[in-house]
Design an enzyme around this catalytic site. Sequence first.
Site, PDB file in Angstrom:
ATOM      1  N   ASP A   1     -22.876  35.088  -8.323  1.00  0.00           N
ATOM      2  CA  ASP A   1     -22.068  35.895  -7.603  1.00  0.00           C
ATOM      3  C   ASP A   1     -22.993  36.168  -6.223  1.00  0.00           C
ATOM      4  OD1 ASP A   1     -20.434  38.772  -7.598  1.00  0.00           O
ATOM      5  OD2 ASP A   1     -22.226  39.003  -6.676  1.00  0.00           O
TER       6      ASP A   1
ATOM      7  N   TYR B   1     -25.409  39.277   2.047  1.00  0.00           N
ATOM      8  CA  TYR B   1     -26.628  38.975   1.226  1.00  0.00           C
ATOM      9  C   TYR B   1     -27.454  38.035   2.368  1.00  0.00           C
ATOM     10  CZ  TYR B   1     -24.446  40.717  -2.897  1.00  0.00           C
ATOM     11  OH  TYR B   1     -24.081  41.563  -4.093  1.00  0.00           O
TER      12      TYR B   1
ATOM     13  N   LYS C   1     -18.075  37.749  -1.082  1.00  0.00           N
ATOM     14  CA  LYS C   1     -17.326  38.839  -0.672  1.00  0.00           C
ATOM     15  C   LYS C   1     -17.093  39.098   0.998  1.00  0.00           C
ATOM     16  CE  LYS C   1     -20.156  40.818  -4.636  1.00  0.00           C
ATOM     17  NZ  LYS C   1     -21.091  39.959  -4.678  1.00  0.00           N
TER      18      LYS C   1
ATOM     19  N   HIS D   1     -15.891  43.879  -0.231  1.00  0.00           N
ATOM     20  CA  HIS D   1     -17.222  44.153  -0.507  1.00  0.00           C
ATOM     21  C   HIS D   1     -17.415  45.931  -0.556  1.00  0.00           C
ATOM     22  CE1 HIS D   1     -21.707  42.955  -0.601  1.00  0.00           C
ATOM     23  NE2 HIS D   1     -21.800  43.871  -1.419  1.00  0.00           N
TER      24      HIS D   1
END
Length: 318
Positions: A48, A53, A82, A113
């Site tokens: 994931d 990120y 996401k 998200h």
Amino acid sequence: MSFNSQYITLNDGNKIPQVGLGTWQNKNSEATIDCVYQAIKIGYRHIDTAAIYGNEEEVGAGIKKAIDEGIVKREDLFVTTKLWGTQQRLSQQAIKQSLERLQLDYVDLYLIHWPVALKTRSIDPSDPKNYLCIPMNPENKSVRDIDVNWTFVDTYLAMQHLKKEGLAKSIGVSNFSINNLKELFKHPLFKIKPACNQVEIHPLLPQDELIAFCKEEGIVCEAYSPLGSTSSPILTNETLVSIAERLNIDVAQVCISWAVQRGYVVLPKSSQVARIEKNYKNLVKLSDEDFATVNGLKEKYGEKRFVSPDFSPFKTFE
């Protein structure tokens, strides 16, 4: 009893591994590549990540290394990423940028998200680096610049086409409340029910009502921050420490085992390979007594949410 190879069938027929590797805050490039690669070697089949990120390239490189070495085939893996708020008006472009960074032809699950669109200011929205943008309101630098003329319903309706185009095998949401989901369901162009809702779930935030609602609607919940977040008191909680010592495992594995036993997907994260391995291999079936004890922690210590960004005026989690 080992839970690490269990799968859950989603409402579209696709199967999701119940224990996955979360990669939030994994920033060091070489270390992240190795974490993902080693996790796949250990046996993880669910990875994931997310555009925000800032590690999709590293996650993709770790996956590619495992595939190139013949450890797995692409179809053996379940990869999630996401859609960040600055690209909610551009979901097709955003997922293609994510796929390029991941070096993949498709993702298994693509999530909104947060249920909040953000404005993109003075940055070309076609710039791949835009996914890292967290714009602040020019008139109030302390709050994020919300795109009030675009809603998560608009975003989701557009995302339905990504599944039809094969860019994402399944689509879903993250950080959605019951009211958010109800608002989405009532739109006349809503056709594809979210496969998953990824939210913060741990012993101090068990989310019983949300999990029950999603189960009734055929939506699988996924637990991020299943151990709490940075500086969480969960890992030092005296009750959990006592259970862990008796079972000869870590508190982390008590929390992950509890989550698996509750029947949803759990996404523990770590940047240390030894912990990644323990969080996959050292899971146990809790006794009825221990399971009930963990269930009761919220009443004993109080409910605590660790991830709660300010998206004013949008009221998240309501």
